[in-house]
Design a protein around this motif. Structure first.
Motif, PDB file in Angstrom:
ATOM      1  N   ARG A  48       2.126  -3.890  -8.912  1.00  0.00           N
ATOM      2  CA  ARG A  48       1.799  -2.677  -8.171  1.00  0.00           C
ATOM      3  C   ARG A  48       3.037  -1.884  -7.796  1.00  0.00           C
ATOM      4  O   ARG A  48       3.017  -0.670  -7.756  1.00  0.00           O
ATOM      5  CB  ARG A  48       1.079  -3.050  -6.873  1.00  0.00           C
ATOM      6  CG  ARG A  48      -0.322  -3.518  -7.089  1.00  0.00           C
ATOM      7  CD  ARG A  48      -1.101  -3.310  -5.812  1.00  0.00           C
ATOM      8  NE  ARG A  48      -1.995  -4.409  -5.531  1.00  0.00           N
ATOM      9  CZ  ARG A  48      -2.795  -4.443  -4.463  1.00  0.00           C
ATOM     10  NH1 ARG A  48      -2.757  -3.465  -3.594  1.00  0.00           N
ATOM     11  NH2 ARG A  48      -3.587  -5.462  -4.267  1.00  0.00           N
TER      12      ARG A  48
ATOM     13  N   ASN B 244       6.216 -13.247   2.014  1.00  0.00           N
ATOM     14  CA  ASN B 244       5.525 -14.438   2.498  1.00  0.00           C
ATOM     15  C   ASN B 244       5.101 -15.355   1.357  1.00  0.00           C
ATOM     16  O   ASN B 244       5.223 -16.577   1.454  1.00  0.00           O
ATOM     17  CB  ASN B 244       4.300 -13.994   3.289  1.00  0.00           C
ATOM     18  CG  ASN B 244       4.021 -14.908   4.441  1.00  0.00           C
ATOM     19  OD1 ASN B 244       3.017 -15.596   4.446  1.00  0.00           O
ATOM     20  ND2 ASN B 244       4.928 -14.965   5.402  1.00  0.00           N
ATOM     21  N   LEU B 245       4.628 -14.747   0.297  1.00  0.00           N
ATOM     22  CA  LEU B 245       4.197 -15.546  -0.844  1.00  0.00           C
ATOM     23  C   LEU B 245       5.384 -16.243  -1.496  1.00  0.00           C
ATOM     24  O   LEU B 245       5.275 -17.377  -1.954  1.00  0.00           O
ATOM     25  CB  LEU B 245       3.481 -14.658  -1.868  1.00  0.00           C
ATOM     26  CG  LEU B 245       2.158 -14.048  -1.399  1.00  0.00           C
ATOM     27  CD1 LEU B 245       1.557 -13.176  -2.500  1.00  0.00           C
ATOM     28  CD2 LEU B 245       1.162 -15.136  -1.000  1.00  0.00           C
TER      29      LEU B 245
ATOM     30  N   GLU C 259       6.093  -7.012   2.338  1.00  0.00           N
ATOM     31  CA  GLU C 259       5.850  -7.934   3.450  1.00  0.00           C
ATOM     32  C   GLU C 259       5.022  -9.133   2.978  1.00  0.00           C
ATOM     33  O   GLU C 259       5.327 -10.285   3.299  1.00  0.00           O
ATOM     34  CB  GLU C 259       5.096  -7.180   4.562  1.00  0.00           C
ATOM     35  CG  GLU C 259       5.268  -7.745   5.948  1.00  0.00           C
ATOM     36  CD  GLU C 259       4.867  -6.699   7.006  1.00  0.00           C
ATOM     37  OE1 GLU C 259       5.718  -6.315   7.810  1.00  0.00           O
ATOM     38  OE2 GLU C 259       3.687  -6.272   7.004  1.00  0.00           O
ATOM     39  N   VAL C 260       4.011  -8.849   2.204  1.00  0.00           N
ATOM     40  CA  VAL C 260       3.160  -9.931   1.692  1.00  0.00           C
ATOM     41  C   VAL C 260       3.912 -10.746   0.649  1.00  0.00           C
ATOM     42  O   VAL C 260       3.876 -11.977   0.648  1.00  0.00           O
ATOM     43  CB  VAL C 260       1.848  -9.372   1.102  1.00  0.00           C
ATOM     44  CG1 VAL C 260       1.010 -10.493   0.496  1.00  0.00           C
ATOM     45  CG2 VAL C 260       1.057  -8.639   2.183  1.00  0.00           C
TER      46      VAL C 260
ATOM     47  N   ASN D  86       0.277  -9.737  -9.427  1.00  0.00           N
ATOM     48  CA  ASN D  86      -0.438  -8.485  -9.217  1.00  0.00           C
ATOM     49  C   ASN D  86       0.311  -7.562  -8.266  1.00  0.00           C
ATOM     50  O   ASN D  86       0.512  -6.383  -8.535  1.00  0.00           O
ATOM     51  CB  ASN D  86      -1.847  -8.757  -8.700  1.00  0.00           C
ATOM     52  CG  ASN D  86      -2.582  -7.474  -8.342  1.00  0.00           C
ATOM     53  OD1 ASN D  86      -2.969  -7.276  -7.205  1.00  0.00           O
ATOM     54  ND2 ASN D  86      -2.739  -6.586  -9.308  1.00  0.00           N
ATOM     55  N   LEU D  87       0.753  -8.121  -7.158  1.00  0.00           N
ATOM     56  CA  LEU D  87       1.484  -7.304  -6.191  1.00  0.00           C
ATOM     57  C   LEU D  87       2.769  -6.776  -6.797  1.00  0.00           C
ATOM     58  O   LEU D  87       3.154  -5.622  -6.603  1.00  0.00           O
ATOM     59  CB  LEU D  87       1.786  -8.123  -4.931  1.00  0.00           C
ATOM     60  CG  LEU D  87       0.582  -8.534  -4.102  1.00  0.00           C
ATOM     61  CD1 LEU D  87       1.019  -9.370  -2.913  1.00  0.00           C
ATOM     62  CD2 LEU D  87      -0.194  -7.312  -3.626  1.00  0.00           C
TER      63      LEU D  87
ATOM     64  N   THR E 185       2.684   1.563   2.046  1.00  0.00           N
ATOM     65  CA  THR E 185       2.154   0.607   1.071  1.00  0.00           C
ATOM     66  C   THR E 185       3.264  -0.257   0.500  1.00  0.00           C
ATOM     67  O   THR E 185       3.108  -1.473   0.341  1.00  0.00           O
ATOM     68  CB  THR E 185       1.428   1.347  -0.063  1.00  0.00           C
ATOM     69  OG1 THR E 185       0.388   2.150   0.495  1.00  0.00           O
ATOM     70  CG2 THR E 185       0.831   0.362  -1.058  1.00  0.00           C
TER      71      THR E 185
ATOM     72  N   LYS F 260       6.100  -0.993   1.859  1.00  0.00           N
ATOM     73  CA  LYS F 260       6.549  -1.901   2.913  1.00  0.00           C
ATOM     74  C   LYS F 260       5.560  -3.062   3.064  1.00  0.00           C
ATOM     75  O   LYS F 260       5.952  -4.228   3.122  1.00  0.00           O
ATOM     76  CB  LYS F 260       6.662  -1.126   4.227  1.00  0.00           C
ATOM     77  CG  LYS F 260       7.199  -1.931   5.391  1.00  0.00           C
ATOM     78  CD  LYS F 260       7.424  -1.027   6.594  1.00  0.00           C
ATOM     79  CE  LYS F 260       7.705  -1.836   7.860  1.00  0.00           C
ATOM     80  NZ  LYS F 260       6.577  -2.680   8.275  1.00  0.00           N
ATOM     81  N   ASN F 261       4.286  -2.721   3.119  1.00  0.00           N
ATOM     82  CA  ASN F 261       3.259  -3.752   3.272  1.00  0.00           C
ATOM     83  C   ASN F 261       3.250  -4.723   2.109  1.00  0.00           C
ATOM     84  O   ASN F 261       3.068  -5.931   2.298  1.00  0.00           O
ATOM     85  CB  ASN F 261       1.883  -3.092   3.403  1.00  0.00           C
ATOM     86  CG  ASN F 261       1.679  -2.439   4.746  1.00  0.00           C
ATOM     87  OD1 ASN F 261       2.358  -2.788   5.717  1.00  0.00           O
ATOM     88  ND2 ASN F 261       0.756  -1.488   4.817  1.00  0.00           N
ATOM     89  N   THR F 262       3.421  -4.178   0.922  1.00  0.00           N
ATOM     90  CA  THR F 262       3.409  -5.031  -0.263  1.00  0.00           C
ATOM     91  C   THR F 262       4.575  -6.013  -0.228  1.00  0.00           C
ATOM     92  O   THR F 262       4.400  -7.216  -0.462  1.00  0.00           O
ATOM     93  CB  THR F 262       3.469  -4.180  -1.541  1.00  0.00           C
ATOM     94  OG1 THR F 262       2.412  -3.228  -1.518  1.00  0.00           O
ATOM     95  CG2 THR F 262       3.356  -5.059  -2.779  1.00  0.00           C
TER      96      THR F 262
END
Lengths: 217, 217
Positions: free
Chosen positions: A158, A88-89, A84-85, A154-155, A78, A80-82
């Motif tokens: 988290r 990009n943002l 990753e996004v 938000n991310l 999670t 790592k995925n967060t």
DNA sequence: CATTGCTTTTTTGAATGCATAATTTGTTAT
DNA sequence: ATAACAAATTATGCATTCAAAAAAGCAATG
């Protein structure tokens, strides 16, 4: 998202629970004790449960049918995925900010940048990381895209719990500082493409340098 | 996000309200009539209000202190901003899907693609748009990044109301179909970079071709 | 006739109450 | 002592109730 800032009870309760999770007062994987928190906060269960619904949506807790809420664990995947996004943002923010950043925003970011450099020179990592955080958020805000800003914040929230657990290694830190200098230069030049690239590279490095094992719960 | 799929009352209520908003049964800008909806759904106000908290977070409604919830309007700016972010997330999905897409996912996407082409040839725009939607979501899912998938789905849901109001112009439609062919080819070649570029271009065209004036409320 | 100020009604936010599901505790049998 | 089962306790989900705020209705005044 598009949270309207307002002082509702459930909003305040949510904020306090978020803090407790971030600070480790509520342990990941453990159940959220409704009754106890109600007494602690001096509110009834209704606003507390409303807060839990929101927190579930934000990813702080998981709701299990007839078993209440559990503090969600941040797994390595999670995190790592967060990132990753978020990477990009941030890159998108950079591209947009190049065109849209206002003069006062630019000045503010420059100011934050110099403060951060001062902390770097003093070797004050905690303060450095705080400023670093603020700069990244300021760049996202400079994108002038409300949706982007909301999603990013938000991310960021988290992964707030683990953001400051990772120490910067002695060989990564100078590199990060250099990248920040590149950022400010790109922003000054209003070069969105360059800024986007720097930001993308920057967070990528951060992820690679961080020991996700240490961060996961 | 990371919504746990579960059949809670408030979850079902939220879903029904989302549908009502998407279908126009609840008018943007108007207040959400708690009592009336409670009677209509046959539930008490507690789960309904919990649902409203979640919907506020998702951007479907806005909570005003002591004035309940209002159906949020989708302004031109919000739609534009949302597509801007979605475009970026799709591009990221493409990059990641290139490496990560499974064989069965690829097959499924190809199948959807050919179905879509059939609808294109028949000039069946509604069906085409539906398949189109499913393909884009399938590509995002193929990124294997849970956080990305959640964020994307949320944004997609936010603009669901206006997604199908915009008609494809006769000169844009063939172009879009060609881009879709490029997508499938890039995916077959597991070329993430190419896929990311096509996706980015694709949604960008869509935004430019769409008449945001028509979509805004 | 519009506007102000007051009263009544409705709506909202939050606490309490109640039925059901889950968990803990206690008991008995092996 | 431990395992299995039953009773008691606790926690959860939702309905109901209550106080406060907002909206609507209505009369009096200019």
């Amino acid at each position: 998202m598009e949270k309207i800032k307002q002082n509702t009870l459930h909003g305040e309760v949510a904020e306090r629970i978020r803090d407790m999770i971030s600070q480790g007062a509520l342990v990941p994987g453990s159940r959220v004790p409704e009754k106890q928190l109600c007494e602690q906060f001096g509110v009834s269960r209704t606003p507390l449960r409303e807060a839990l619904k929101v927190l579930a949506y934000e990813g702080f807790v998981e709701l299990l049918p007839n078993r209440g809420a559990r503090v969600s664990k941040l797994t390595k995947a999670t995190i790592k995925n967060t990132f990753e996004v978020m990477q990009n943002l941030e890159a998108l923010s950079g591209k947009l900010a190049g065109d849209r950043v206002t003069d006062s925003e630019l000045k503010n970011i420059e100011s934050l940048h110099y403060q951060m450099l001062a902390h770097y020179k003093k070797g004050n990592m905690q303060e450095y990381l705080l400023l670093n955080q603020q700069i990244h958020e300021a760049i996202v805000v400079a994108s002038q895209n409300d949706v982007l800003i909301d999603v990013y914040k938000n991310l960021n929230q988290r992964v707030r719990r683990v953001r400051f657990t990772a120490e910067l290694s002695s060989d990564y830190w100078p590199k990060a500082v250099q990248e920040h200098k590149d950022m400010v230069n790109a922003l000054r030049a209003r070069d969105g493409v360059a800024l986007g690239e720097v930001l993308s590279r920057h967070l990528k490095n951060k992820v690679e340098m961080s020991n996700l094992e240490d961060m996961a719960e």
